[in-house]
Design a protein around this motif. Structure first.
Motif, PDB file in Angstrom:
ATOM      1  N   PRO A  13     -30.068 -28.139 -13.633  1.00 26.97           N
ATOM      2  CA  PRO A  13     -31.458 -28.225 -13.197  1.00 26.97           C
ATOM      3  C   PRO A  13     -31.817 -29.686 -12.912  1.00 26.97           C
ATOM      4  O   PRO A  13     -31.631 -30.550 -13.773  1.00 26.97           O
ATOM      5  N   LEU A  14     -32.328 -29.963 -11.743  1.00 28.69           N
ATOM      6  CA  LEU A  14     -32.596 -31.340 -11.343  1.00 28.69           C
ATOM      7  C   LEU A  14     -33.983 -31.806 -11.796  1.00 28.69           C
ATOM      8  O   LEU A  14     -34.775 -32.337 -11.019  1.00 28.69           O
ATOM      9  N   PHE A  15     -34.250 -31.578 -13.082  1.00 23.11           N
ATOM     10  CA  PHE A  15     -35.490 -32.027 -13.704  1.00 23.11           C
ATOM     11  C   PHE A  15     -35.104 -33.041 -14.773  1.00 23.11           C
ATOM     12  O   PHE A  15     -34.554 -32.654 -15.805  1.00 23.11           O
ATOM     13  N   PRO A  16     -35.376 -34.319 -14.558  1.00 20.79           N
ATOM     14  CA  PRO A  16     -34.923 -35.329 -15.515  1.00 20.79           C
ATOM     15  C   PRO A  16     -35.440 -35.119 -16.926  1.00 20.79           C
ATOM     16  O   PRO A  16     -34.748 -35.432 -17.899  1.00 20.79           O
ATOM     17  N   GLN A  17     -36.670 -34.603 -17.036  1.00 22.90           N
ATOM     18  CA  GLN A  17     -37.275 -34.358 -18.345  1.00 22.90           C
ATOM     19  C   GLN A  17     -37.431 -32.837 -18.529  1.00 22.90           C
ATOM     20  O   GLN A  17     -38.139 -32.186 -17.761  1.00 22.90           O
ATOM     21  N   TYR A  18     -36.790 -32.292 -19.551  1.00 22.55           N
ATOM     22  CA  TYR A  18     -36.884 -30.854 -19.800  1.00 22.55           C
ATOM     23  C   TYR A  18     -38.327 -30.422 -20.031  1.00 22.55           C
ATOM     24  O   TYR A  18     -39.105 -31.091 -20.713  1.00 22.55           O
ATOM     25  N   SER A  19     -38.696 -29.285 -19.451  1.00 26.78           N
ATOM     26  CA  SER A  19     -39.949 -28.613 -19.788  1.00 26.78           C
ATOM     27  C   SER A  19     -39.730 -27.108 -19.736  1.00 26.78           C
ATOM     28  O   SER A  19     -38.951 -26.611 -18.911  1.00 26.78           O
ATOM     29  N   ALA A  20     -40.450 -26.397 -20.592  1.00 27.11           N
ATOM     30  CA  ALA A  20     -40.405 -24.934 -20.538  1.00 27.11           C
ATOM     31  C   ALA A  20     -40.999 -24.408 -19.242  1.00 27.11           C
ATOM     32  O   ALA A  20     -40.746 -23.264 -18.863  1.00 27.11           O
ATOM     33  N   THR A  21     -41.795 -25.243 -18.533  1.00 26.73           N
ATOM     34  CA  THR A  21     -42.412 -24.801 -17.283  1.00 26.73           C
ATOM     35  C   THR A  21     -41.517 -24.991 -16.068  1.00 26.73           C
ATOM     36  O   THR A  21     -41.778 -24.410 -15.020  1.00 26.73           O
ATOM     37  N   SER A  22     -40.483 -25.800 -16.177  1.00 23.09           N
ATOM     38  CA  SER A  22     -39.631 -26.094 -15.019  1.00 23.09           C
ATOM     39  C   SER A  22     -38.166 -25.754 -15.270  1.00 23.09           C
ATOM     40  O   SER A  22     -37.559 -24.975 -14.535  1.00 23.09           O
ATOM     41  N   THR A  23     -37.596 -26.309 -16.332  1.00 22.95           N
ATOM     42  CA  THR A  23     -36.177 -26.080 -16.635  1.00 22.95           C
ATOM     43  C   THR A  23     -35.929 -24.681 -17.188  1.00 22.95           C
ATOM     44  O   THR A  23     -34.971 -24.000 -16.790  1.00 22.95           O
ATOM     45  N   ALA A  24     -36.779 -24.249 -18.110  1.00 25.26           N
ATOM     46  CA  ALA A  24     -36.543 -22.975 -18.803  1.00 25.26           C
ATOM     47  C   ALA A  24     -36.462 -21.766 -17.877  1.00 25.26           C
ATOM     48  O   ALA A  24     -35.680 -20.842 -18.159  1.00 25.26           O
ATOM     49  N   PRO A  25     -37.229 -21.690 -16.773  1.00 23.80           N
ATOM     50  CA  PRO A  25     -37.071 -20.531 -15.891  1.00 23.80           C
ATOM     51  C   PRO A  25     -35.656 -20.370 -15.328  1.00 23.80           C
ATOM     52  O   PRO A  25     -35.249 -19.243 -15.016  1.00 23.80           O
ATOM     53  N   LEU A  26     -34.912 -21.464 -15.219  1.00 23.72           N
ATOM     54  CA  LEU A  26     -33.520 -21.347 -14.770  1.00 23.72           C
ATOM     55  C   LEU A  26     -32.648 -20.749 -15.883  1.00 23.72           C
ATOM     56  O   LEU A  26     -31.734 -19.968 -15.613  1.00 23.72           O
ATOM     57  N   TYR A  27     -32.928 -21.112 -17.129  1.00 23.89           N
ATOM     58  CA  TYR A  27     -32.272 -20.450 -18.263  1.00 23.89           C
ATOM     59  C   TYR A  27     -32.581 -18.950 -18.225  1.00 23.89           C
ATOM     60  O   TYR A  27     -31.706 -18.110 -18.466  1.00 23.89           O
ATOM     61  N   ASP A  28     -33.848 -18.627 -17.935  1.00 23.29           N
ATOM     62  CA  ASP A  28     -34.258 -17.220 -17.896  1.00 23.29           C
ATOM     63  C   ASP A  28     -33.493 -16.447 -16.829  1.00 23.29           C
ATOM     64  O   ASP A  28     -33.079 -15.300 -17.048  1.00 23.29           O
ATOM     65  N   ALA A  29     -33.328 -17.071 -15.658  1.00 22.91           N
ATOM     66  CA  ALA A  29     -32.597 -16.408 -14.569  1.00 22.91           C
ATOM     67  C   ALA A  29     -31.157 -16.123 -14.983  1.00 22.91           C
ATOM     68  O   ALA A  29     -30.609 -15.044 -14.710  1.00 22.91           O
ATOM     69  N   LEU A  30     -30.557 -17.074 -15.669  1.00 20.75           N
ATOM     70  CA  LEU A  30     -29.184 -16.885 -16.154  1.00 20.75           C
ATOM     71  C   LEU A  30     -29.143 -15.795 -17.218  1.00 20.75           C
ATOM     72  O   LEU A  30     -28.241 -14.946 -17.232  1.00 20.75           O
ATOM     73  N   ALA A  31     -30.157 -15.777 -18.092  1.00 21.52           N
ATOM     74  CA  ALA A  31     -30.206 -14.777 -19.161  1.00 21.52           C
ATOM     75  C   ALA A  31     -30.368 -13.365 -18.606  1.00 21.52           C
ATOM     76  O   ALA A  31     -29.836 -12.393 -19.178  1.00 21.52           O
TER      77      ALA A  31
ATOM     78  N   ASP B 140     -43.556 -28.071 -26.378  1.00 21.06           N
ATOM     79  CA  ASP B 140     -42.844 -28.493 -25.175  1.00 21.06           C
ATOM     80  C   ASP B 140     -42.650 -30.011 -25.241  1.00 21.06           C
ATOM     81  O   ASP B 140     -43.622 -30.757 -25.342  1.00 21.06           O
ATOM     82  N   PRO B 141     -41.402 -30.502 -25.169  1.00 23.06           N
ATOM     83  CA  PRO B 141     -41.142 -31.938 -25.353  1.00 23.06           C
ATOM     84  C   PRO B 141     -41.354 -32.775 -24.099  1.00 23.06           C
ATOM     85  O   PRO B 141     -41.133 -33.991 -24.111  1.00 23.06           O
ATOM     86  N   TYR B 142     -41.777 -32.131 -23.013  1.00 22.23           N
ATOM     87  CA  TYR B 142     -41.805 -32.782 -21.701  1.00 22.23           C
ATOM     88  C   TYR B 142     -42.602 -34.081 -21.678  1.00 22.23           C
ATOM     89  O   TYR B 142     -42.116 -35.118 -21.225  1.00 22.23           O
ATOM     90  N   ALA B 143     -43.836 -34.061 -22.144  1.00 20.27           N
ATOM     91  CA  ALA B 143     -44.686 -35.247 -22.038  1.00 20.27           C
ATOM     92  C   ALA B 143     -44.086 -36.419 -22.807  1.00 20.27           C
ATOM     93  O   ALA B 143     -44.117 -37.564 -22.328  1.00 20.27           O
ATOM     94  N   ASP B 144     -43.534 -36.162 -23.984  1.00 25.03           N
ATOM     95  CA  ASP B 144     -42.904 -37.236 -24.761  1.00 25.03           C
ATOM     96  C   ASP B 144     -41.684 -37.790 -24.022  1.00 25.03           C
ATOM     97  O   ASP B 144     -41.447 -39.005 -24.026  1.00 25.03           O
ATOM     98  N   ARG B 145     -40.915 -36.904 -23.387  1.00 24.37           N
ATOM     99  CA  ARG B 145     -39.749 -37.361 -22.629  1.00 24.37           C
ATOM    100  C   ARG B 145     -40.192 -38.225 -21.442  1.00 24.37           C
ATOM    101  O   ARG B 145     -39.536 -39.222 -21.114  1.00 24.37           O
TER     102      ARG B 145
END
Length: 337
Positions: A134-152, A213-218
């Motif tokens: 996922p080409l999102f430098p900072q993990y977020s449940a709003t951006s990165t996690a949906p790709l995990y969901d698609a794989l799941a 969600d750790p995004y803002a801290d990242r």
């Protein structure tokens, strides 16, 4: 006797998504898919679908389509850049790893080329390993996690499952930080140094951050590391968050409010970058580069410059290759003959 074959490895470079065209029907389809994801909007589904269908989809697509028209080239900037990144990474890695039957493909969480379609195609051509990036430098449940969901969702449908790896994020990788800092230096070598540097990250609702969600801290870590790499003092830069949607509180400070305040304080020149985006898109080219310039200047500010995302810069492609090579080197221990 069966002879040994090269292990099949597919790398998926994935970004968020974009409409197929800058038209109202295309934008409506895209927004319906995007805004129906409960990772993005956490309002209970029946209530949200009512709001979405009655109050958002009938009206918002026209405004968004007009915004896309302003930044559209032969295709959406995000898709054009993703395809450039895929081509550059594929060219390097297929030469660097001849022991694999290696492929690199693009995917989008929403829109085309879709992640679900990409995974379905790989099911028809069974792989030994799939590496999702996922080409999102900072993990977020709003951006990165949906790709995990698609794989799941894809995994239970498969009998012959490949090995699976995911690069979660890279928000403080030294090569990433240096690439961002160098992009600022390159821009300033041509345009001069502004009074302030604003690092604007895409926002998330504050309740999402409160829930873990750790995004803002990242994002803040990325920003402070870039400032350190550039040798900036605290009064020379700020970290902010953009792209609010709806009426709830989002993580602060807000980009538009920061720019307006700076203008009223007498700041005459600003340069803005967005280290959350691996590719320029509507939120950078229209919102940051155009809308926010107008906010700053209409409030009394002067010179405004947007520093492009890393896109397909050589140092950015080198970073992507470096992160992927770490995974491919590990795979050589188990897959290569």
């Amino acid at each position: 006797m069966l002879s040994a074959e090269k292990a099949k490895v597919t790398i998926i470079l994935a970004n968020l998504g974009t409409p197929d065209a800058p038209t109202v029907p295309s934008v409506r389809r895209f927004l319906q898919q995007f805004l129906s994801d409960q990772r993005v909007i956490e309002i209970p589904k029946p209530i949200w679908q009512l709001i979405l269908r009655l109050f958002i989809l009938p009206f918002r697509p026209k405004r968004v389509a007009h915004a896309y028209e302003m930044v559209w080239n032969n295709d959406s900037p995000m898709r054009e850049i993703l395809l450039e990144q895929v081509a550059a990474v594929k060219s390097h890695l297929t030469q660097a790893y001849p022991e694999f039957e290696l492929n690199v493909i693009p995917a989008m969480t929403y829109g085309n080329p879709g992640i679900s379609e990409a995974l379905s195609a790989l099911a028809a051509d069974p792989q030994d390993h799939i590496l999702l990036f996922p080409l999102f430098p900072q993990y977020s449940a709003t951006s990165t996690a949906p790709l995990y969901d698609a794989l799941a969702k894809w995994i239970p449908q498969q009998r012959n499952l490949p090995g699976l790896s995911i690069i979660r994020d890279y928000y403080q990788h030294p090569v990433f930080i240096q690439a961002l800092a160098q992009s600022v230096r390159d821009y300033q070598a041509e345009h001069g140094v502004a009074d302030k540097l604003l690092m604007s990250f895409h926002g998330i609702p504050q309740p999402y951050a409160d829930k873990g969600d750790p995004y803002a801290d990242r994002c803040r870590i990325t920003g402070h590391l870039v400032a350190a790499a550039l040798g900036l003092t605290e009064d020379q830069y700020e970290i902010s968050f953009q792209s609010r949607f709806g009426k709830q509180e989002w993580v602060k400070p807000y980009t538009d409010a920061t720019l307006e305040a700076w203008a009223k304080q007498g700041i005459k020149s600003v340069q803005v970058m967005s280290p959350a985006f691996s590719a320029d898109c509507l939120e950078t080219l229209e919102e940051l580069a155009l809308q926010n310039a107008e906010i700053f200047q209409s409030a009394g500010g002067g010179q405004y410059g947007y520093i492009p995302a890393l896109n397909a810069r050589e140092d950015h492609v080198a970073l992507l290759n470096l992160l992927l090579q770490a995974n491919l080197d590990a795979l050589k221990q188990t897959l290569a003959h």
